[in-house]
Write a protein that holds these residues in place. Structure first.
Motif, mmCIF file in Angstrom:
data_model
loop_
_atom_site.group_PDB
_atom_site.id
_atom_site.type_symbol
_atom_site.label_atom_id
_atom_site.label_comp_id
_atom_site.label_asym_id
_atom_site.label_seq_id
_atom_site.Cartn_x
_atom_site.Cartn_y
_atom_site.Cartn_z
ATOM 1 N N GLU A 169 0.710 -1.499 -0.088
ATOM 2 C CA GLU A 169 0.571 -0.052 0.179
ATOM 3 C C GLU A 169 1.162 0.705 -0.346
ATOM 4 O OE1 GLU A 169 -0.590 0.195 4.656
ATOM 5 O OE2 GLU A 169 -1.971 -1.079 3.142
ATOM 6 N N GLU A 170 0.566 2.384 -1.067
ATOM 7 C CA GLU A 170 1.467 3.385 -0.565
ATOM 8 C C GLU A 170 1.427 4.407 0.390
ATOM 9 O OE1 GLU A 170 0.939 7.608 -0.750
ATOM 10 O OE2 GLU A 170 -0.828 6.697 0.626
ATOM 11 N N GLN A 171 2.997 4.192 0.505
ATOM 12 C CA GLN A 171 3.978 4.743 2.366
ATOM 13 C C GLN A 171 4.526 5.823 1.807
ATOM 14 O OE1 GLN A 171 4.213 2.872 5.499
ATOM 15 N NE2 GLN A 171 3.038 0.907 4.986
ATOM 16 N N THR A 172 5.118 6.739 2.325
ATOM 17 C CA THR A 172 5.722 8.272 2.378
ATOM 18 C C THR A 172 6.959 8.210 3.273
ATOM 19 O OG1 THR A 172 4.656 9.409 3.805
ATOM 20 C CG2 THR A 172 3.342 9.252 2.200
ATOM 21 N N ASN A 173 7.800 8.746 2.818
ATOM 22 C CA ASN A 173 9.125 8.985 3.556
ATOM 23 C C ASN A 173 10.359 7.313 3.787
ATOM 24 O OD1 ASN A 173 8.869 11.617 4.119
ATOM 25 N ND2 ASN A 173 7.497 11.944 5.409
ATOM 26 N N ILE A 174 10.117 6.779 2.885
ATOM 27 C CA ILE A 174 10.764 5.396 2.407
ATOM 28 C C ILE A 174 12.756 5.404 2.488
ATOM 29 C CG2 ILE A 174 11.138 2.981 2.165
ATOM 30 C CD1 ILE A 174 7.754 3.265 2.774
#
Length: 185
Positions: A169-174
């Protein structure tokens, strides 16, 4: 919207983009450099301050991504008006850079319906190289660092696409592919 310093810095880039375009259209290189360098500095500071003050958020990551896109597009438009011959000479590299930014963005849109906002270490290094390359290109008409930054975008593109592929699923700040792999477990 959450009003904090990092989000305001990203919002500044969004608001500054039309002024950067205007500087090019009016033929004002000093104004262009002032606005452009301010945009680059705000881009460098927003994430640093967000992490330092523990104010990272999905909204902040999105604002930063939109600010980046508008910075790239308005820089190109203004530079076209100010230095058309230079832009024509570098058009192959500019098109390559646009494609290298667009392909992972389209891949993320296809999978998640949103633009990726990973802000990996490689993306940060790439942004520094590209910013410095563009400044040196426009100020001194020296293209070597800009060319190397475009080559480095290939690594950034691959990393972003691998992360998009790995995430469920979409995530930020990886931070990296390694962190995306750890999230899968």
């Amino acid at each position: 919207m959450k009003w904090n310093i990092p989000n305001l810095l990203s919002l500044f880039r969004i608001i500054a983009a039309p002024f950067l375009l205007l500087s090019g259209w009016l033929g004002l290189p000093t104004l262009f450099y002032t606005v452009f360098l301010s945009m680059l500095i705000s881009d460098a500071l927003d994430g640093f301050i967000a992490r330092m003050l523990h104010q990272t958020s999905a909204l902040g990551a999105r604002l930063d991504t939109y600010g980046d896109i508008l910075t790239y597009l308005s820089t190109l438009g203004a530079a076209w008006w100010l230095w058309p011959e230079l832009i024509r000479n570098e058009l192959h590299y500019i098109i390559a850079a646009a494609l290298l930014y667009a392909v992972p963005a389209l891949f993320s849109l296809a999978k998640f319906g949103k633009l990726a906002s990973y802000h990996t270490r490689i993306t940060k290094l790439s942004a520094v190289m590209m910013g410095a390359g563009v400044v040196i290109l426009l100020l001194f008409k020296e293209a070597l660092l800009f060319h190397w930054a475009v080559y480095f975008l290939v690594i950034e593109m691959l990393e972003n696409m691998i992360i998009t592929f790995l995430l469920k699923e979409e995530q930020t700040n990886i931070r990296s592919v390694w962190h995306a792999l750890k999230m899968r477990r």
